[in-house]
Design a protein around this motif. Structure first.
Motif, PDB file in Angstrom:
ATOM      1  N   GLU A  96      73.472 107.053  71.480  1.00 34.75           N
ATOM      2  CA  GLU A  96      74.834 107.248  70.967  1.00 34.75           C
ATOM      3  C   GLU A  96      74.905 108.412  69.984  1.00 34.75           C
ATOM      4  O   GLU A  96      75.979 108.722  69.475  1.00 34.75           O
ATOM      5  N   GLY A  97      73.801 109.061  69.721  1.00 36.50           N
ATOM      6  CA  GLY A  97      73.800 110.329  69.007  1.00 36.50           C
ATOM      7  C   GLY A  97      73.809 111.514  69.957  1.00 36.50           C
ATOM      8  O   GLY A  97      73.853 112.660  69.523  1.00 36.50           O
ATOM      9  N   LEU A  98      73.782 111.224  71.252  1.00 35.52           N
ATOM     10  CA  LEU A  98      73.837 112.260  72.285  1.00 35.52           C
ATOM     11  C   LEU A  98      75.118 112.186  73.100  1.00 35.52           C
ATOM     12  O   LEU A  98      75.579 113.191  73.647  1.00 35.52           O
ATOM     13  N   TYR A 151      79.200 103.566  64.647  1.00 39.82           N
ATOM     14  CA  TYR A 151      77.792 103.737  64.984  1.00 39.82           C
ATOM     15  C   TYR A 151      77.538 105.112  65.600  1.00 39.82           C
ATOM     16  O   TYR A 151      76.610 105.822  65.209  1.00 39.82           O
ATOM     17  N   THR A 152      78.381 105.504  66.558  1.00 36.96           N
ATOM     18  CA  THR A 152      78.220 106.797  67.204  1.00 36.96           C
ATOM     19  C   THR A 152      78.378 107.933  66.205  1.00 36.96           C
ATOM     20  O   THR A 152      77.609 108.904  66.221  1.00 36.96           O
ATOM     21  N   ALA A 153      79.358 107.820  65.311  1.00 29.88           N
ATOM     22  CA  ALA A 153      79.542 108.850  64.292  1.00 29.88           C
ATOM     23  C   ALA A 153      78.291 109.003  63.443  1.00 29.88           C
ATOM     24  O   ALA A 153      77.828 110.121  63.165  1.00 29.88           O
ATOM     25  N   SER A 154      77.720 107.881  63.032  1.00 30.30           N
ATOM     26  CA  SER A 154      76.537 107.936  62.171  1.00 30.30           C
ATOM     27  C   SER A 154      75.330 108.506  62.908  1.00 30.30           C
ATOM     28  O   SER A 154      74.531 109.252  62.333  1.00 30.30           O
ATOM     29  N   LYS A 155      75.192 108.175  64.181  1.00 29.29           N
ATOM     30  CA  LYS A 155      74.022 108.637  64.929  1.00 29.29           C
ATOM     31  C   LYS A 155      74.142 110.110  65.313  1.00 29.29           C
ATOM     32  O   LYS A 155      73.127 110.820  65.383  1.00 29.29           O
ATOM     33  N   PHE A 156      75.350 110.602  65.587  1.00 26.28           N
ATOM     34  CA  PHE A 156      75.535 112.036  65.770  1.00 26.28           C
ATOM     35  C   PHE A 156      75.213 112.771  64.472  1.00 26.28           C
ATOM     36  O   PHE A 156      74.616 113.856  64.483  1.00 26.28           O
ATOM     37  N   ALA A 162      68.835 106.655  80.745  1.00 32.65           N
ATOM     38  CA  ALA A 162      70.277 106.464  80.555  1.00 32.65           C
ATOM     39  C   ALA A 162      71.030 107.781  80.459  1.00 32.65           C
ATOM     40  O   ALA A 162      72.154 107.911  80.950  1.00 32.65           O
ATOM     41  N   THR A 163      70.430 108.791  79.831  1.00 32.60           N
ATOM     42  CA  THR A 163      71.124 110.073  79.656  1.00 32.60           C
ATOM     43  C   THR A 163      70.769 111.080  80.743  1.00 32.60           C
ATOM     44  O   THR A 163      71.146 112.246  80.647  1.00 32.60           O
ATOM     45  N   ALA A 164      70.087 110.625  81.782  1.00 32.20           N
ATOM     46  CA  ALA A 164      69.731 111.527  82.877  1.00 32.20           C
ATOM     47  C   ALA A 164      70.862 111.695  83.882  1.00 32.20           C
ATOM     48  O   ALA A 164      70.751 112.495  84.804  1.00 32.20           O
TER      49      ALA A 164
END
Length: 249
Positions: free
Chosen positions: A139-141, A150-155, A241-243
């Motif tokens: 979720e940072g990607l 959560y996504t904001a923090s991980k980015f 997952a990100t592939a």
């Protein structure tokens, strides 16, 4: 020779899940580890299990006054801090319109501000050759519904890692981010139990969720001298997952 022989590490969120797995792996590889967490009882129990190479210290990563205490505790017990694994984190699962400001701020304080405070705090102790490992997420990607905070923090962790790597490179300190996918921990299980794991596992290339020790192994590599020319980089362990992209499903 053990891969982390002679190194001193601080691991946050070390009382359970990925943090506990990393602590066990670090000690097995020769490191001395300060286990830092707000969960005192399991943290102390893990330190007792790991023996003389581990100490527990209560640490709320979002409180800046507690960080120098933790760093001094590590130095007093084991010596200068060679490795910081910023692992502590929380997840809030809610639609954008249902996310209260207090919930958003709580996630950002622990995940993002905690990482910032940790990086800043260890600079007075960390020698050349040191390694800072910041746990972001897939979720940072890329985003996922219901995880706005959560996504904001991980980015943010992803970006902070790159800035720190540029600033600290001349001191010989490396800074990298780790991006786990769905890992079988209590935090993830709280979203939906085994059914959630089965659902997510079926959607990734390896057809399963990951295990905490698989992230711990990646952290050992980044903590060790084996990764001596890696900094400012993103290390993904997500089962594939990100592939892909949404049109492939």
């Amino acid at each position: 020779m053990a891969r982390l022989q002679g190194k001193t590490a601080i691991i946050t969120g070390a009382a359970g899940g990925q943090g506990a797995a990393a602590a066990r792996r670090f000690v097995a590889e020769g490191a001395s580890v300060l286990l830092a967490d707000v969960a005192d009882e399991p943290g102390k129990a893990l330190a007792d299990e790991l023996g003389e190479s581990a100490r527990f210290e209560h640490l709320d990563v979002s409180e800046q006054d507690e960080w120098p205490v933790a760093v001094r505790a590590a130095e007093s017990a084991f010596g200068p801090v060679d490795v910081l694994l910023n692992n502590a984190g929380v997840l809030h699962f809610a639609e954008l319109g249902e996310t209260a400001l207090a919930d958003y701020e709580r996630v950002v304080r622990i995940n993002q501000i905690g990482t910032f405070l940790g990086m800043r705090a260890v600079l007075s102790s960390m020698p050349a050759g040191g390694s800072i490992i910041n746990v972001s997420s897939v979720e940072g990607l890329g985003g996922m519904p219901f995880t706005i905070a959560y996504t904001a923090s991980k980015f943010a962790i992803r970006g902070m890692t790159k800035v720190a790597a540029m600033e600290l490179g001349e001191r010989g300190i490396r800074v990298n981010s780790v991006h786990p996918g769905m890992i079988d921990t209590d935090m993830v299980r709280s979203l939906g139990g085994p059914e959630m794991n089965d659902h997510v596992g079926a959607r990734v290339a390896l057809k399963r969720v990951g295990q905490p020790d698989e992230i711990a192994q990646l952290a050992v590599f980044l903590a060790s001298d084996e990764s001596s020319y890696s900094t400012g980089a993103e290390f993904v362990a997500d089962g594939g997952a990100t592939a892909t992209h949404s049109l492939s499903r």
